[in-house]
Scaffold this active site. Structure first.
Site, PDB file in Angstrom:
ATOM      1  N   SER A   1      23.545 -16.689 118.908  1.00  0.00           N
ATOM      2  CA  SER A   1      23.389 -17.777 119.883  1.00  0.00           C
ATOM      3  C   SER A   1      24.732 -18.483 120.094  1.00  0.00           C
ATOM      4  CB  SER A   1      22.333 -18.791 119.410  1.00  0.00           C
ATOM      5  OG  SER A   1      22.716 -19.341 118.170  1.00  0.00           O
TER       6      SER A   1
ATOM      7  N   ILE B   1      28.218 -20.158 120.775  1.00  0.00           N
ATOM      8  CA  ILE B   1      29.598 -19.715 120.998  1.00  0.00           C
ATOM      9  C   ILE B   1      29.763 -18.231 120.651  1.00  0.00           C
ATOM     10  CG2 ILE B   1      32.006 -20.082 120.311  1.00  0.00           C
ATOM     11  CD1 ILE B   1      31.212 -23.043 119.699  1.00  0.00           C
TER      12      ILE B   1
ATOM     13  N   SER C   1      36.363 -26.485 113.568  1.00  0.00           N
ATOM     14  CA  SER C   1      35.846 -27.510 114.480  1.00  0.00           C
ATOM     15  C   SER C   1      36.872 -28.633 114.554  1.00  0.00           C
ATOM     16  CB  SER C   1      34.536 -28.061 113.896  1.00  0.00           C
ATOM     17  OG  SER C   1      34.135 -29.219 114.574  1.00  0.00           O
TER      18      SER C   1
ATOM     19  N   TYR D   1      29.411 -31.504 106.666  1.00  0.00           N
ATOM     20  CA  TYR D   1      29.880 -30.569 107.705  1.00  0.00           C
ATOM     21  C   TYR D   1      31.398 -30.678 107.849  1.00  0.00           C
ATOM     22  CZ  TYR D   1      30.401 -28.394 112.333  1.00  0.00           C
ATOM     23  OH  TYR D   1      30.801 -27.592 113.385  1.00  0.00           O
TER      24      TYR D   1
ATOM     25  N   LYS E   1      34.328 -27.758 107.086  1.00  0.00           N
ATOM     26  CA  LYS E   1      35.330 -27.305 108.063  1.00  0.00           C
ATOM     27  C   LYS E   1      36.749 -27.577 107.540  1.00  0.00           C
ATOM     28  CE  LYS E   1      32.391 -25.654 111.042  1.00  0.00           C
ATOM     29  NZ  LYS E   1      32.280 -24.206 111.266  1.00  0.00           N
TER      30      LYS E   1
ATOM     31  N   SER F   1      25.317 -25.581 122.779  1.00  0.00           N
ATOM     32  CA  SER F   1      24.887 -24.421 121.990  1.00  0.00           C
ATOM     33  C   SER F   1      23.569 -24.787 121.321  1.00  0.00           C
ATOM     34  CB  SER F   1      25.930 -24.091 120.911  1.00  0.00           C
ATOM     35  OG  SER F   1      25.843 -25.016 119.849  1.00  0.00           O
TER      36      SER F   1
HETATM   37  N1  LIG Z   1      28.590 -26.487 119.335  1.00  0.00           N
HETATM   38  C1  LIG Z   1      29.545 -27.318 118.956  1.00  0.00           C
HETATM   39  O1  LIG Z   1      29.645 -28.443 119.477  1.00  0.00           O
HETATM   40  C2  LIG Z   1      30.547 -26.875 117.914  1.00  0.00           C
HETATM   41  C3  LIG Z   1      31.704 -27.648 117.779  1.00  0.00           C
HETATM   42  C4  LIG Z   1      32.642 -27.280 116.829  1.00  0.00           C
HETATM   43  C5  LIG Z   1      32.451 -26.157 116.055  1.00  0.00           C
HETATM   44  N2  LIG Z   1      31.312 -25.426 116.208  1.00  0.00           N
HETATM   45  C6  LIG Z   1      31.166 -24.251 115.326  1.00  0.00           C
HETATM   46  O2  LIG Z   1      30.932 -23.109 116.121  1.00  0.00           O
HETATM   47  C7  LIG Z   1      30.242 -22.132 115.355  1.00  0.00           C
HETATM   48  C8  LIG Z   1      29.093 -21.583 116.183  1.00  0.00           C
HETATM   49  O3  LIG Z   1      28.160 -22.636 116.380  1.00  0.00           O
HETATM   50  P1  LIG Z   1      27.355 -22.849 117.747  1.00  0.00           P
HETATM   51  O4  LIG Z   1      27.741 -24.179 118.262  1.00  0.00           O
HETATM   52  O5  LIG Z   1      27.456 -21.675 118.602  1.00  0.00           O
HETATM   53  O6  LIG Z   1      25.873 -23.029 117.164  1.00  0.00           O
HETATM   54  P2  LIG Z   1      24.639 -22.023 117.093  1.00  0.00           P
HETATM   55  O7  LIG Z   1      24.227 -21.649 118.470  1.00  0.00           O
HETATM   56  O8  LIG Z   1      23.647 -22.676 116.206  1.00  0.00           O
HETATM   57  O9  LIG Z   1      25.241 -20.724 116.387  1.00  0.00           O
HETATM   58  C9  LIG Z   1      25.341 -20.607 114.988  1.00  0.00           C
HETATM   59  C10 LIG Z   1      25.375 -19.140 114.651  1.00  0.00           C
HETATM   60  O10 LIG Z   1      25.543 -19.007 113.244  1.00  0.00           O
HETATM   61  C11 LIG Z   1      24.543 -18.129 112.744  1.00  0.00           C
HETATM   62  N3  LIG Z   1      24.219 -18.446 111.356  1.00  0.00           N
HETATM   63  C12 LIG Z   1      23.862 -19.647 110.846  1.00  0.00           C
HETATM   64  N4  LIG Z   1      23.611 -19.539 109.544  1.00  0.00           N
HETATM   65  C13 LIG Z   1      23.801 -18.232 109.212  1.00  0.00           C
HETATM   66  C14 LIG Z   1      23.672 -17.478 108.016  1.00  0.00           C
HETATM   67  N5  LIG Z   1      23.284 -18.048 106.873  1.00  0.00           N
HETATM   68  N6  LIG Z   1      23.947 -16.147 108.045  1.00  0.00           N
HETATM   69  C15 LIG Z   1      24.341 -15.554 109.197  1.00  0.00           C
HETATM   70  N7  LIG Z   1      24.473 -16.212 110.362  1.00  0.00           N
HETATM   71  C16 LIG Z   1      24.200 -17.532 110.366  1.00  0.00           C
HETATM   72  C17 LIG Z   1      23.354 -18.352 113.673  1.00  0.00           C
HETATM   73  O11 LIG Z   1      22.493 -17.241 113.688  1.00  0.00           O
HETATM   74  P3  LIG Z   1      21.080 -17.123 112.911  1.00  0.00           P
HETATM   75  O12 LIG Z   1      20.417 -18.450 112.960  1.00  0.00           O
HETATM   76  O13 LIG Z   1      20.367 -16.061 113.696  1.00  0.00           O
HETATM   77  O14 LIG Z   1      21.423 -16.674 111.541  1.00  0.00           O
HETATM   78  C18 LIG Z   1      24.066 -18.447 115.014  1.00  0.00           C
HETATM   79  O15 LIG Z   1      24.322 -17.174 115.512  1.00  0.00           O
HETATM   80  C19 LIG Z   1      29.810 -22.839 114.072  1.00  0.00           C
HETATM   81  O16 LIG Z   1      30.683 -22.487 113.022  1.00  0.00           O
HETATM   82  C20 LIG Z   1      29.961 -24.317 114.411  1.00  0.00           C
HETATM   83  O17 LIG Z   1      30.209 -25.093 113.264  1.00  0.00           O
HETATM   84  C21 LIG Z   1      30.373 -25.759 117.115  1.00  0.00           C
END
Ligand SMILES: NC(=O)c1ccc[n+]([C@@H]2O[C@H](COP(=O)([O-])OP(=O)(O)OC[C@H]3O[C@@H](n4cnc5c(N)ncnc54)[C@H](OP(=O)(O)O)[C@@H]3O)[C@@H](O)[C@H]2O)c1
Length: 337
Positions: free
Chosen positions: A56, A58, A189, A202, A206, A237
């Site tokens: 899902s 990013i 992040s 969190y 990071k 996301s």
């Molecule tokens: N969205 C923001 O505002 C933001 C900002 C800064 C940084 N980030 C970083 O960007 C990255 C992606 O996040 P996102 O925003 O795209 O959120 P997201 O849609 O919730 O994506 C998180 C991804 O990580 C996977 N994941 C979580 N726990 C896991 C585990 N134990 N084993 C394997 N896969 C796992 C999830 O897949 P499953 O649930 O299917 O395992 C999903 O594919 C993260 O590292 C987040 O900290 C996001």
């Protein structure tokens, strides 16, 4: 006008120009330059990228970006059903670039199950015969007050956001070192650069990623290994769905409202892809005013800290207030293996 006046005027004009450039950007200035004049995304063609956290947000969009430019992909996360949809999407966008079914390998696993990492990496090598880039993107967010956080939450989040990714990278590294070439990408992040309120664990995870992987860069750069740290700001996301609170048995749940000021996932993923193909050390990807604030924190840290302690709580409460409208839910078992 004497020389010193000219000098001051020039400095002032440069400063104003820089400020305008930052204010009209959604990434740091090096990244913006690379997007226009750097290595094109087509250079991803034929290379093998392993995107961990691809089901899902990013990671999903990044997989589409890479597939559209002919990259071969290993897509991992826990939810196999979601990964299957991502694979279908990759094949659709990658059709013109000549992508076929065997170019996208589905490899579902839980990154916290570290004993399975070697076996998964072996399957990647068996399938593609090589790996070019490991993308450590999986992660879980958090909203909680520092003093209320149960230590089990700290441990859980460190297992997911840090130790799982560090271990996977260590499993892949001997292979990269043997061929004196490799690239490890880590999604950190903006929270890895400063201490924003109400996400202590969190933020700490990071920051820890920077500690681990910047040290790795110092040790490995001369051995042909690149490390790219990606620091996004607020991005649309699914990150709130599994967002942790202060209690180990709880997750925040909910979705990000369309009215929230966040970067579009597709745009963030495009900039991530630019950072990756250009092998940049660290990139900031964010809308303003957060991007400008990052520059302040980097180049005038005391000013940044003063601002954060004065207004950071208020800003966090503003976003948190919306979340608190929905009560936290118990853990979603479909996201555990
Ligand atoms: N969205 C923001 O505002 C933001 C900002 C800064 C940084 N980030 C970083 O960007 C990255 C992606 O996040 P996102 O925003 O795209 O959120 P997201 O849609 O919730 O994506 C998180 C991804 O990580 C996977 N994941 C979580 N726990 C896991 C585990 N134990 N084993 C394997 N896969 C796992 C999830 O897949 P499953 O649930 O299917 O395992 C999903 O594919 C993260 O590292 C987040 O900290 C996001």
């Amino acid at each position: 006008m004497d020389f010193s006046a000219y000098f001051l005027l020039t400095i002032l004009s440069c400063f104003v120009l820089l400020l305008c450039l930052i204010l009209f950007s959604d990434g740091d200035l090096t990244l913006m330059l690379k997007e226009k004049f750097g290595v094109p995304l087509d250079s991803a063609r034929g290379k093998v990228y392993w995107v961990v956290g691809a089901s899902s947000g990013i990671g999903k969009e990044l997989s589409y970006q890479l597939a559209a430019h002919g990259a071969k992909l290993v897509i991992s996360a826990r939810r196999e059903l979601e990964l299957e949809k991502v694979k279908t999407g990759c094949l659709a966008v990658g059709k013109q670039a000549g992508l076929v079914d065997s170019d996208v390998l589905l490899l579902p696993f839980d990154v916290t199950e570290v004993e399975s990492h070697q076996e998964h990496f072996d399957s990647v090598l068996r399938h593609f015969g090589k790996l070019d880039v490991l993308i450590n993107n999986s992660g879980r967010s958090q909203k909680a007050e520092f003093q209320k956080i149960d230590l089990r939450v700290d441990k859980d989040l460190f297992n997911t956001n840090v130790f799982g990714l560090v271990n996977l990278s260590r499993v892949v590294l001997p292979y990269f070192l043997a061929k004196a070439q490799g690239h490890i990408v880590v999604t950190s992040s903006v929270a890895g650069k400063l201490g924003a309120a109400f996400s202590a664990t969190y933020n700490a995870t990071k920051h820890a990623l920077h500690g681990y992987f910047e040290t790795a860069r110092s040790e490995l750069y001369t051995k042909g290994i690149s490390i790219t740290m990606i620091c996004p700001g607020l991005v649309y996301s699914d990150i709130l769905t599994a967002c942790a609170t202060e209690n180990p048995e709880e997750q925040l749940g909910g979705t990000i409202g369309e009215d929230e000021k966040r970067m579009k996932t597709e745009r963030c993923a495009k900039l991530c892809a630019v950072a990756i193909v250009n092998r940049l050390d660290e990139v900031w990807i964010s809308l303003n005013p957060v991007l400008l604030f990052l520059y302040v924190c980097q180049y005038a840290p005391s000013l940044g800290r003063a601002f954060l302690s004065r207004y950071g709580v208020r800003a966090a409460i503003k976003t948190r207030g919306k979340r608190d409208a929905g009560a936290p839910r118990t853990l979603d078992s479909s996201r555990s293996s």
